[in-house]
Design a protein around this motif. Structure first.
Motif, PDB file in Angstrom:
ATOM      1  N   ALA A  22     -26.312  29.240   0.074  1.00  0.00           N
ATOM      2  CA  ALA A  22     -25.476  29.066  -1.113  1.00  0.00           C
ATOM      3  C   ALA A  22     -24.169  28.366  -0.753  1.00  0.00           C
ATOM      4  CB  ALA A  22     -25.193  30.424  -1.762  1.00  0.00           C
ATOM      5  N   PHE A  23     -23.607  28.745   0.393  1.00  0.00           N
ATOM      6  CA  PHE A  23     -22.377  28.104   0.868  1.00  0.00           C
ATOM      7  C   PHE A  23     -22.596  26.612   1.107  1.00  0.00           C
ATOM      8  CE2 PHE A  23     -20.324  26.632   4.824  1.00  0.00           C
ATOM      9  CZ  PHE A  23     -19.000  26.633   4.416  1.00  0.00           C
ATOM     10  N   GLU A  24     -23.702  26.266   1.775  1.00  0.00           N
ATOM     11  CA  GLU A  24     -24.001  24.858   2.051  1.00  0.00           C
ATOM     12  C   GLU A  24     -24.132  24.064   0.762  1.00  0.00           C
ATOM     13  OE1 GLU A  24     -26.481  25.225   6.273  1.00  0.00           O
ATOM     14  OE2 GLU A  24     -27.541  25.455   4.358  1.00  0.00           O
ATOM     15  N   ARG A  25     -24.777  24.641  -0.221  1.00  0.00           N
ATOM     16  CA  ARG A  25     -24.963  23.940  -1.493  1.00  0.00           C
ATOM     17  C   ARG A  25     -23.629  23.708  -2.199  1.00  0.00           C
ATOM     18  NH1 ARG A  25     -28.305  27.169  -3.301  1.00  0.00           N
ATOM     19  NH2 ARG A  25     -26.961  28.458  -4.615  1.00  0.00           N
ATOM     20  N   VAL A  26     -22.756  24.705  -2.191  1.00  0.00           N
ATOM     21  CA  VAL A  26     -21.474  24.610  -2.889  1.00  0.00           C
ATOM     22  C   VAL A  26     -20.565  23.557  -2.267  1.00  0.00           C
ATOM     23  CG1 VAL A  26     -19.307  25.860  -3.336  1.00  0.00           C
ATOM     24  CG2 VAL A  26     -21.499  26.946  -3.835  1.00  0.00           C
ATOM     25  N   GLY A  28     -21.513  21.006  -0.346  1.00  0.00           N
ATOM     26  CA  GLY A  28     -22.146  19.703  -0.174  1.00  0.00           C
ATOM     27  C   GLY A  28     -22.748  19.451   1.196  1.00  0.00           C
ATOM     28  N   MET A  29     -23.185  20.508   1.870  1.00  0.00           N
ATOM     29  CA  MET A  29     -23.833  20.359   3.177  1.00  0.00           C
ATOM     30  C   MET A  29     -25.350  20.462   2.992  1.00  0.00           C
ATOM     31  SD  MET A  29     -21.305  22.776   5.492  1.00  0.00           S
ATOM     32  CE  MET A  29     -21.891  22.181   7.082  1.00  0.00           C
ATOM     33  N   SER A  30     -26.093  19.767   3.836  1.00  0.00           N
ATOM     34  CA  SER A  30     -27.543  19.815   3.749  1.00  0.00           C
ATOM     35  C   SER A  30     -28.067  21.167   4.220  1.00  0.00           C
ATOM     36  CB  SER A  30     -28.165  18.695   4.590  1.00  0.00           C
ATOM     37  OG  SER A  30     -27.784  18.802   5.944  1.00  0.00           O
ATOM     38  N   LYS A  42     -20.964  22.089  17.120  1.00  0.00           N
ATOM     39  CA  LYS A  42     -20.649  20.787  16.545  1.00  0.00           C
ATOM     40  C   LYS A  42     -19.313  20.851  15.813  1.00  0.00           C
ATOM     41  CE  LYS A  42     -24.564  18.728  17.653  1.00  0.00           C
ATOM     42  NZ  LYS A  42     -24.641  17.559  18.546  1.00  0.00           N
ATOM     43  N   THR A  43     -18.819  19.686  15.415  1.00  0.00           N
ATOM     44  CA  THR A  43     -17.579  19.623  14.642  1.00  0.00           C
ATOM     45  C   THR A  43     -17.896  19.664  13.152  1.00  0.00           C
ATOM     46  OG1 THR A  43     -17.619  17.206  14.626  1.00  0.00           O
ATOM     47  CG2 THR A  43     -16.417  18.275  16.423  1.00  0.00           C
ATOM     48  N   ILE A  44     -16.889  19.979  12.357  1.00  0.00           N
ATOM     49  CA  ILE A  44     -17.034  19.949  10.904  1.00  0.00           C
ATOM     50  C   ILE A  44     -16.000  18.976  10.358  1.00  0.00           C
ATOM     51  CG2 ILE A  44     -15.531  21.974  10.619  1.00  0.00           C
ATOM     52  CD1 ILE A  44     -17.257  22.665   8.141  1.00  0.00           C
ATOM     53  N   GLY A  45     -16.409  18.090   9.466  1.00  0.00           N
ATOM     54  CA  GLY A  45     -15.544  17.022   8.981  1.00  0.00           C
ATOM     55  C   GLY A  45     -14.401  17.524   8.121  1.00  0.00           C
ATOM     56  N   VAL A  46     -13.334  16.726   8.082  1.00  0.00           N
ATOM     57  CA  VAL A  46     -12.159  17.077   7.279  1.00  0.00           C
ATOM     58  C   VAL A  46     -12.526  17.161   5.804  1.00  0.00           C
ATOM     59  CG1 VAL A  46      -9.880  16.285   6.540  1.00  0.00           C
ATOM     60  CG2 VAL A  46     -10.532  16.083   8.930  1.00  0.00           C
ATOM     61  N   ASP A  47     -13.422  16.270   5.351  1.00  0.00           N
ATOM     62  CA  ASP A  47     -13.804  16.299   3.940  1.00  0.00           C
ATOM     63  C   ASP A  47     -14.474  17.620   3.580  1.00  0.00           C
ATOM     64  OD1 ASP A  47     -15.952  15.609   5.612  1.00  0.00           O
ATOM     65  OD2 ASP A  47     -17.001  14.564   3.989  1.00  0.00           O
ATOM     66  N   LYS A  48     -15.291  18.144   4.506  1.00  0.00           N
ATOM     67  CA  LYS A  48     -15.944  19.423   4.258  1.00  0.00           C
ATOM     68  C   LYS A  48     -14.918  20.566   4.274  1.00  0.00           C
ATOM     69  CE  LYS A  48     -20.242  18.103   3.800  1.00  0.00           C
ATOM     70  NZ  LYS A  48     -20.009  16.668   3.849  1.00  0.00           N
ATOM     71  N   LEU A  49     -13.952  20.508   5.197  1.00  0.00           N
ATOM     72  CA  LEU A  49     -12.911  21.535   5.237  1.00  0.00           C
ATOM     73  C   LEU A  49     -12.106  21.544   3.938  1.00  0.00           C
ATOM     74  CD1 LEU A  49     -11.564  21.205   8.890  1.00  0.00           C
ATOM     75  CD2 LEU A  49     -12.787  23.147   7.923  1.00  0.00           C
ATOM     76  N   LEU A  53     -11.896  24.725   1.253  1.00  0.00           N
ATOM     77  CA  LEU A  53     -10.653  25.305   0.762  1.00  0.00           C
ATOM     78  C   LEU A  53     -10.531  25.180  -0.748  1.00  0.00           C
ATOM     79  CD1 LEU A  53      -8.262  24.047   3.585  1.00  0.00           C
ATOM     80  CD2 LEU A  53      -8.992  26.404   3.188  1.00  0.00           C
ATOM     81  N   HIS A  54     -11.144  24.131  -1.297  1.00  0.00           N
ATOM     82  CA  HIS A  54     -11.120  23.937  -2.751  1.00  0.00           C
ATOM     83  C   HIS A  54     -12.071  24.917  -3.448  1.00  0.00           C
ATOM     84  CE1 HIS A  54     -10.712  21.916  -6.581  1.00  0.00           C
ATOM     85  NE2 HIS A  54     -12.021  21.754  -6.646  1.00  0.00           N
ATOM     86  N   GLN A  55     -13.271  25.064  -2.883  1.00  0.00           N
ATOM     87  CA  GLN A  55     -14.279  25.916  -3.504  1.00  0.00           C
ATOM     88  C   GLN A  55     -14.013  27.402  -3.294  1.00  0.00           C
ATOM     89  OE1 GLN A  55     -16.561  24.847  -5.516  1.00  0.00           O
ATOM     90  NE2 GLN A  55     -16.369  22.647  -5.141  1.00  0.00           N
ATOM     91  N   TYR A  56     -13.337  27.735  -2.192  1.00  0.00           N
ATOM     92  CA  TYR A  56     -13.043  29.137  -1.887  1.00  0.00           C
ATOM     93  C   TYR A  56     -11.528  29.296  -1.712  1.00  0.00           C
ATOM     94  CZ  TYR A  56     -18.068  29.192  -0.981  1.00  0.00           C
ATOM     95  OH  TYR A  56     -19.426  29.070  -1.103  1.00  0.00           O
TER      96      TYR A  56
END
Length: 231
Positions: A22-26, A28-30, A42-49, A53-56
């Motif tokens: 559910a987290f991945e879907r919210v 935008g992660m595959s 692995k690293t996580i992109g700034v856009d995902k971070l 922060l926006h979604q949660y």
């Protein structure tokens, strides 16, 4: 930092009892990508971070990025698999990414679909929603309403020609005959068909007009923040 950030995300998901899928879907992660990143460091992109922060919005950005402070922006108790709010520390507060960009090329990249710009910090502003980010103001065209160094929170406008609210303040990136401009102005209707007026609050600046078609990016100014001291 990336590894610790991923582990803190997992800690938050476990605490809030949010399923990874559910987290991945919210955000935008595959499917399965978060678990793979966590397992393989692995690293996580700034856009995902930013999206996390926006979604949660109850996540403390300082805790997520640096491990400082509490995990949540409010105290909570967990009872019978449900989370109840106890004492809010920052009511209706959000983590808004703040960018410090001084060139039109940087502005164009920031508003592009896949931006490479990275926020320099995050801002908490009470009672605000539907934002895309915040920028430091450059110039004195809106002085004294805004002065250079103030921060404005913005929301990008899609389908510009059909969604301009005349009289509101906007950030506008304009490319007219290969001449680039980035303006913070009130938008007013022009007597010329297909044109818009860009009006300053500072009376030392004249009103200018550009074709609406030359507005490549438009963002509504939703709030402003002024810092009167560095300390």
């Amino acid at each position: 930092m990336a590894e610790n950030t991923l582990k803190r995300i997992k800690q938050y998901l476990d605490y809030k009892r949010i399923r990874v899928r559910a987290f991945e879907r919210v955000v935008g992660m595959s499917n399965g990508s978060f678990a793979s990143q966590l397992k393989n460091d692995k690293t996580i992109g700034v856009d995902k971070l930013e999206n996390i922060l926006h979604q949660y919005p109850d996540i403390n950005s300082e805790w997520l990025l640096k491990g400082n402070g509490e995990m949540l922006l409010y105290d909570s108790v967990n009872e019978d698999r449900e989370v109840y709010k106890k004492t809010e520390k920052r009511a209706h507060s959000y983590n808004i990414p703040v960018y410090d960009i001084e060139t039109t090329a940087g502005i164009a990249d920031l508003f592009a679909e896949k931006s490479t710009q990275k926020p320099i910090s995050f801002l908490n502003v009470p009672r605000i929603s539907e934002y895309d980010g915040a920028l430091y103001v450059i110039g004195e065209s809106m002085y004294p309403l805004l002065k250079s160094g103030d921060v404005v929170v913005y929301k990008k406008i899609n389908n510009i020609e059909n969604n301009i609210v005349w009289g509101e303040m906007y950030l506008a990136y304009i490319n007219n005959d290969d001449n680039e401009f980035f303006l913070t102005r009130y938008l007013k209707q022009s007597n010329r068909k297909g044109y818009a007026q860009f009006e300053s609050y500072n009376k030392d600046y004249e009103t200018v007009e550009f074709p609406i078609s030359s507005i490549k990016t438009l963002a509504l100014v939703k709030a402003s923040v002024r810092f009167n001291s560095q300390f």
